[in-house]
Write an enzyme that holds these catalytic residues in place. Structure first.
Site, PDB file in Angstrom:
ATOM      1  N   ASP A   1       0.865  -1.084   0.219  1.00  0.00           N
ATOM      2  CA  ASP A   1       0.142   0.070  -0.097  1.00  0.00           C
ATOM      3  C   ASP A   1       0.905   1.283   0.007  1.00  0.00           C
ATOM      4  O   ASP A   1       0.380   2.433   0.098  1.00  0.00           O
ATOM      5  CB  ASP A   1      -0.987   0.074   1.247  1.00  0.00           C
ATOM      6  CG  ASP A   1      -0.099  -0.084   2.555  1.00  0.00           C
ATOM      7  OD1 ASP A   1       0.904  -0.598   2.432  1.00  0.00           O
ATOM      8  OD2 ASP A   1      -0.810   0.219   3.448  1.00  0.00           O
TER       9      ASP A   1
ATOM     10  N   GLY B   1      12.882  10.861 -24.404  1.00  0.00           N
ATOM     11  CA  GLY B   1      13.262  10.558 -25.911  1.00  0.00           C
ATOM     12  C   GLY B   1      14.258   9.156 -26.045  1.00  0.00           C
ATOM     13  O   GLY B   1      13.581   8.226 -26.115  1.00  0.00           O
TER      14      GLY B   1
ATOM     15  N   TRP C   1      16.663   7.002 -28.925  1.00  0.00           N
ATOM     16  CA  TRP C   1      16.307   6.474 -30.315  1.00  0.00           C
ATOM     17  C   TRP C   1      14.857   6.051 -30.568  1.00  0.00           C
ATOM     18  O   TRP C   1      14.509   6.485 -31.737  1.00  0.00           O
ATOM     19  CB  TRP C   1      17.447   5.097 -30.656  1.00  0.00           C
ATOM     20  CG  TRP C   1      17.274   4.884 -31.676  1.00  0.00           C
ATOM     21  CD1 TRP C   1      16.578   3.532 -32.239  1.00  0.00           C
ATOM     22  CD2 TRP C   1      18.012   5.268 -33.047  1.00  0.00           C
ATOM     23  NE1 TRP C   1      16.836   3.391 -33.702  1.00  0.00           N
ATOM     24  CE2 TRP C   1      17.784   4.537 -34.160  1.00  0.00           C
ATOM     25  CE3 TRP C   1      18.742   6.510 -33.232  1.00  0.00           C
ATOM     26  CZ2 TRP C   1      18.175   4.695 -35.584  1.00  0.00           C
ATOM     27  CZ3 TRP C   1      19.163   7.005 -34.592  1.00  0.00           C
ATOM     28  CH2 TRP C   1      19.015   5.916 -35.558  1.00  0.00           C
ATOM     29  N   THR C   2      14.413   5.322 -29.572  1.00  0.00           N
ATOM     30  CA  THR C   2      13.003   4.910 -30.062  1.00  0.00           C
ATOM     31  C   THR C   2      11.923   6.021 -29.784  1.00  0.00           C
ATOM     32  O   THR C   2      11.006   6.068 -30.535  1.00  0.00           O
ATOM     33  CB  THR C   2      12.665   3.638 -29.300  1.00  0.00           C
ATOM     34  OG1 THR C   2      13.547   2.586 -29.468  1.00  0.00           O
ATOM     35  CG2 THR C   2      11.335   3.098 -29.449  1.00  0.00           C
TER      36      THR C   2
ATOM     37  N   GLU D   1      16.692  12.582 -31.024  1.00  0.00           N
ATOM     38  CA  GLU D   1      17.560  12.129 -31.949  1.00  0.00           C
ATOM     39  C   GLU D   1      16.681  11.867 -33.209  1.00  0.00           C
ATOM     40  O   GLU D   1      16.120  10.887 -33.539  1.00  0.00           O
ATOM     41  CB  GLU D   1      18.160  10.647 -31.371  1.00  0.00           C
ATOM     42  CG  GLU D   1      18.869  10.505 -30.146  1.00  0.00           C
ATOM     43  CD  GLU D   1      19.336   9.376 -29.962  1.00  0.00           C
ATOM     44  OE1 GLU D   1      19.477   8.417 -30.618  1.00  0.00           O
ATOM     45  OE2 GLU D   1      19.864   9.226 -28.788  1.00  0.00           O
TER      46      GLU D   1
ATOM     47  N   TYR E   1      29.792   8.242 -29.756  1.00  0.00           N
ATOM     48  CA  TYR E   1      29.960   6.526 -29.786  1.00  0.00           C
ATOM     49  C   TYR E   1      28.904   6.212 -30.971  1.00  0.00           C
ATOM     50  O   TYR E   1      28.266   7.035 -31.279  1.00  0.00           O
ATOM     51  CB  TYR E   1      29.977   5.688 -28.352  1.00  0.00           C
ATOM     52  CG  TYR E   1      28.829   6.508 -27.554  1.00  0.00           C
ATOM     53  CD1 TYR E   1      27.331   6.410 -27.740  1.00  0.00           C
ATOM     54  CD2 TYR E   1      28.936   7.243 -26.645  1.00  0.00           C
ATOM     55  CE1 TYR E   1      26.447   6.984 -27.183  1.00  0.00           C
ATOM     56  CE2 TYR E   1      28.118   7.716 -25.692  1.00  0.00           C
ATOM     57  CZ  TYR E   1      26.759   7.543 -25.980  1.00  0.00           C
ATOM     58  OH  TYR E   1      25.838   8.333 -25.416  1.00  0.00           O
ATOM     59  N   ASP E   2      28.926   4.915 -31.377  1.00  0.00           N
ATOM     60  CA  ASP E   2      28.376   4.574 -32.369  1.00  0.00           C
ATOM     61  C   ASP E   2      28.329   4.993 -33.494  1.00  0.00           C
ATOM     62  O   ASP E   2      27.707   5.039 -34.679  1.00  0.00           O
ATOM     63  CB  ASP E   2      26.712   4.567 -31.994  1.00  0.00           C
ATOM     64  CG  ASP E   2      26.200   3.598 -31.051  1.00  0.00           C
ATOM     65  OD1 ASP E   2      26.881   2.773 -30.890  1.00  0.00           O
ATOM     66  OD2 ASP E   2      25.158   4.025 -30.460  1.00  0.00           O
TER      67      ASP E   2
END
Length: 535
Positions: A239, A266, A268-269, A309, A377-378
């Site tokens: 509770d 937000g 990427w998706t 993004e 990165y990426d």
């Protein structure tokens, strides 16, 4: 930040052997203009050296050229604030085009990261005279032989690092980590990471319909924690008004009063809703404020983070809101959240000419933001299944890089060149690797047949796995890589993270951040490497 492509991006690390020693200076006597090499840090397999030019003359040194040799066993792997070329063990460093002259009594510093343990340079000259002085330097030096590797910024970066102890160390906590990865807020405490972090970004909230909305209510505030799972060893009751990760973060903040927690929206998706938000920024900001400041968890969060993004560019979806959209959204958020709350953003690290950084007015938004996190990165990965193999998080350019401008320094210099203050920029680090299979070439640039197998997603693997299954065999552009069988991986190690944190200090950046917390080892080795080198 990515939810789909990045939700498997977790890593761990090995212990960094970093010597935070008292700087060791190798001087070359006395004179009107002197050059000293100072060991800033040494971690055994590598080191950082700071080079300082002191103008003791009564005339401005308009340009300079330093030549020196390095003893066997060490070499320059990367440099900043000077253009450095090499012939054998002989190096030439010249003034960058953006750097001004050195006034009488003033100094200028540049630096480099080296392989091997620190060793004092030999046979040093500046403008043809001994680095220790003795012969007045000419008013002009030989012409620069090495052109800048990146477009020169309009304002030079700081020549000396700011004092340590004021840097932000920010880590993302992924809400979905409480499922398959069994990573909970308690792990931030038991790993020792909470004591090192300054801020935690909670990822993600959604942007449905151009409004801030809940991303995962079960993980966020419904999941009941047992005593063993809970930060403070106290089980949730059926509770109580708030459960889930939000309540665990509340408990963590009580244990570590210095910690701030920011709710990130937000990724990427869930960036699609920003397009509609840009049509009515005030309404978007109102919805975000009402959600972040909901009375059930208002004390948990210290502000909002926007991971769009990408504004006026393409990510999972494409946005064409115009270059002013990001600035307008940031301004509306600041107006609504006020000066006492944090408003931050994670942005693209695309340093190409006409790329994603150039698509939006990030400089115009900077005044509304406490800081900007550059997602360095990426850059490269098995989303290009046939290669070429390349490090996904290069700090610098290198011969053969598949895309010029796809490296961290290009993004940092471009953002600084647009007028964003250095101390508002945070350098991003990934706690994971990206890899290919069907590779025959050990060095970067090889062909591949597809993504390498990964525990959670093809082409991506945790560092804690890679350090055992595919240990680093080389470095390129300030990061590491390895080939094991037919698989080729790139990732950061504690040593390369040390180099990146040194870069952040010497560029005067406000600190660093990483994606994401569940990627570290159970004793927080990667975060420890960041903290130890960042200061």
């Amino acid at each position: 930040m990515r939810r789909s492509l990045r939700r498997a991006l977790w890593a761990s690390a090995v212990v960094a052997v970093t010597v935070a020693a008292v700087p060791m200076t190798s001087a070359f006597g006395a004179g009107s203009v002197t050059t000293t090499f100072t060991k800033a840090s040494d971690w055994g397999t590598g080191h950082e050296t700071r080079v300082t030019i002191t103008n003791g003359s009564d005339a401005t040194v308009s340009t300079w050229r330093i030549e020196f040799e390095l003893p066997s066993g060490t070499s320059v792997s990367s440099s900043w604030d000077a253009d450095v070329t090499r012939s054998g063990n002989r190096y030439v460093a010249v003034k960058k085009s953006w750097a001004g002259g050195i006034a009488p009594g003033a100094t200028f510093s540049w630096g480099y990261n080296g392989t091997g343990a620190y060793k004092a340079p030999l046979s040093c000259t500046i403008n043809g005279a001994p680095c220790g002085g003795g012969t007045p330097p000419p008013t002009t030096a030989p012409p620069t032989t090495a052109p800048p590797t990146t477009p020169p910024p309009t304002t030079p970066p700081p020549t000396t690092p700011p004092p340590t102890g004021d840097k932000k160390l920010v880590g993302y906590f992924a809400q979905w980590g409480v499922y398959g990865r069994n990573y909970h807020v308690k792990n931030i405490h038991t790993s020792g990471s909470a004591a090192k972090l300054t801020h935690i970004m909670y990822a993600f909230g959604n942007t449905t319909g151009g409004r801030c909305t809940i991303g995962d209510s079960y993980a966020d505030y419904e999941k009941a924690y047992t005593a063993a799972e809970s930060v403070d060893g106290v089980a949730d009751t059926w509770d109580q008004p708030l459960r889930g990760s939000f309540n665990q973060l509340r408990k963590l903040k009580k244990m570590y009063p210095h910690l701030k927690v920011v709710w990130s929206f937000g990724g990427w998706t869930w960036s699609g809703g920003f397009t509609q938000a840009a049509q009515n920024p005030a309404a978007f900001a109102e919805s975000c404020y009402n959600l972040v400041e909901d009375p059930r968890w208002a004390d948990v969060f210290d502000g909002i983070d926007i991971d769009w993004e990408y504004p006026n560019a393409c990510g999972l979806t494409c946005d064409n809101s115009g270059p002013a959209a990001f600035k307008n959204v940031a301004s509306a958020l600041r107006s609504k959240f006020g000066s006492s709350n944090l408003v931050t953003a994670a942005i693209t690290a695309d340093g190409t000419n006409g790329g994603k950084i150039d698509a939006a007015d990030y400089a115009g938004a900077a005044g509304s933001l406490n800081w900007i996190m550059v997602m360095a990165y990426d850059y490269f990965g098995a989303f290009n299944a046939q290669g070429p193999t390349a490090p996904h998080s290069p700090l610098y350019s290198y011969n053969g890089i598949p895309t010029q401008g796809f490296y961290a320094d290009a993004a940092i210099q471009k953002l600084k060149g647009k007028g964003i203050p250095s101390n508002k920029l945070l350098l991003g680090v990934g706690f994971y690797g990206r890899g290919w299979t069907g590779v025959t070439q050990a060095a970067p640039g090889g062909t591949a047949t597809g993504p390498a197998p990964g525990t959670y997603e093809q082409g991506i693997e945790d560092y804690k796995v890679l350090k055992n299954t595919c240990p680093s065999t080389g470095t390129v552009a300030g990061t590491a890589y390895a080939k094991c069988g037919s698989n080729w991986w790139s990732y950061d190690t504690p040593a390369t993270i040390g180099g990146k944190m040194t870069y952040a200090r010497n560029q005067g950046l406000g600190g660093a951040f990483f994606w994401e917390l569940s990627g570290d080892t159970s004793n927080g080795e990667l975060i420890g490497a960041m903290k130890g080198s960042l200061g």
